[in-house]
Write an enzyme that holds these catalytic residues in place. Structure first.
Site, PDB file in Angstrom:
ATOM      1  CB  SER A  25     110.894 -99.979  11.502  1.00 15.99           C
ATOM      2  OG  SER A  25     112.150 -99.447  11.899  1.00 15.99           O
ATOM      3  CB  THR A  57     106.212-102.084  14.047  1.00 12.04           C
ATOM      4  OG1 THR A  57     106.982-101.052  13.424  1.00 12.04           O
ATOM      5  CG2 THR A  57     107.075-103.274  14.363  1.00 12.04           C
ATOM      6  CE1 TYR A  58     109.291 -99.548   8.467  1.00  9.49           C
ATOM      7  CE2 TYR A  58     107.416 -98.744   9.730  1.00  9.49           C
ATOM      8  CZ  TYR A  58     108.651 -98.531   9.153  1.00  9.49           C
ATOM      9  OH  TYR A  58     109.250 -97.303   9.259  1.00  9.49           O
ATOM     10  N   GLY A  73     111.397 -96.404  17.262  1.00  9.69           N
ATOM     11  CA  GLY A  73     110.301 -95.448  17.282  1.00  9.69           C
ATOM     12  C   GLY A  73     109.460 -95.607  18.537  1.00  9.69           C
ATOM     13  CB  SER A  74     105.931 -94.777  19.278  1.00  6.03           C
ATOM     14  OG  SER A  74     105.334 -95.565  18.266  1.00  6.03           O
ATOM     15  CB  ALA A  75     107.432-100.099  18.713  1.00  6.28           C
TER      16      ALA A  75
END
EC number: 4.1.1.11
Length: 127
Positions: A25, A57-58, A73-75
């Protein structure tokens, strides 16, 4: 028929945290979420000015007044602390409502304090 229009934008926000092992996120200071009319769990696009990365993403809430922009996260592999990003969200707008629709544009300074809020983008002029 619907058109997809820019609904919200936070322009040139500085990434304050990158948390690879956090659930994916982007945490955004609640003051910025409110100013840009962004909701918790709303899909957002992030465009990294420093490296050209673009990802979706969000949004999740970060503490009000904290000025946090945390890519999680992965971002987190697509941004670094200090990178400048544009955070945007879009809306499906009925054709008959397009003329009266305007986005919420939030411009921040280097420490993510709001310096300007607008609802229009100036026409780009030729040199």
């Amino acid at each position: 028929m619907f058109r997809t229009l820019l609904k919200s934008k936070i322009h040139r926000a500085a990434v304050t945290h990158c948390e690879l092992n956090y659930e994916g996120s982007c945490a955004i200071d609640e003051d910025l979420l409110d100013a840009a009319n962004l909701g918790e769990n709303e899909q957002i696009h992030i465009w990294n000015i420093n490296n050209g990365e673009r990802f979706i993403t969000y949004a999740i809430r970060a503490e009000r007044g904290s000025r946090i922009i945390s890519v999680n996260g992965s971002a987190a592999r697509r941004a670094a602390v200090g990178d400048l990003v544009i955070i945007a969200a879009f809306a499906q707008v009925e054709e008959k409502e397009v003329a009266g629709f305007s986005p919420k544009l939030v411009f921040v300074n280097p420490d993510n304090r709001i310096k300007e809020e607008r609802s229009t983008i100036p026409v780009q002029m030729a040199d």
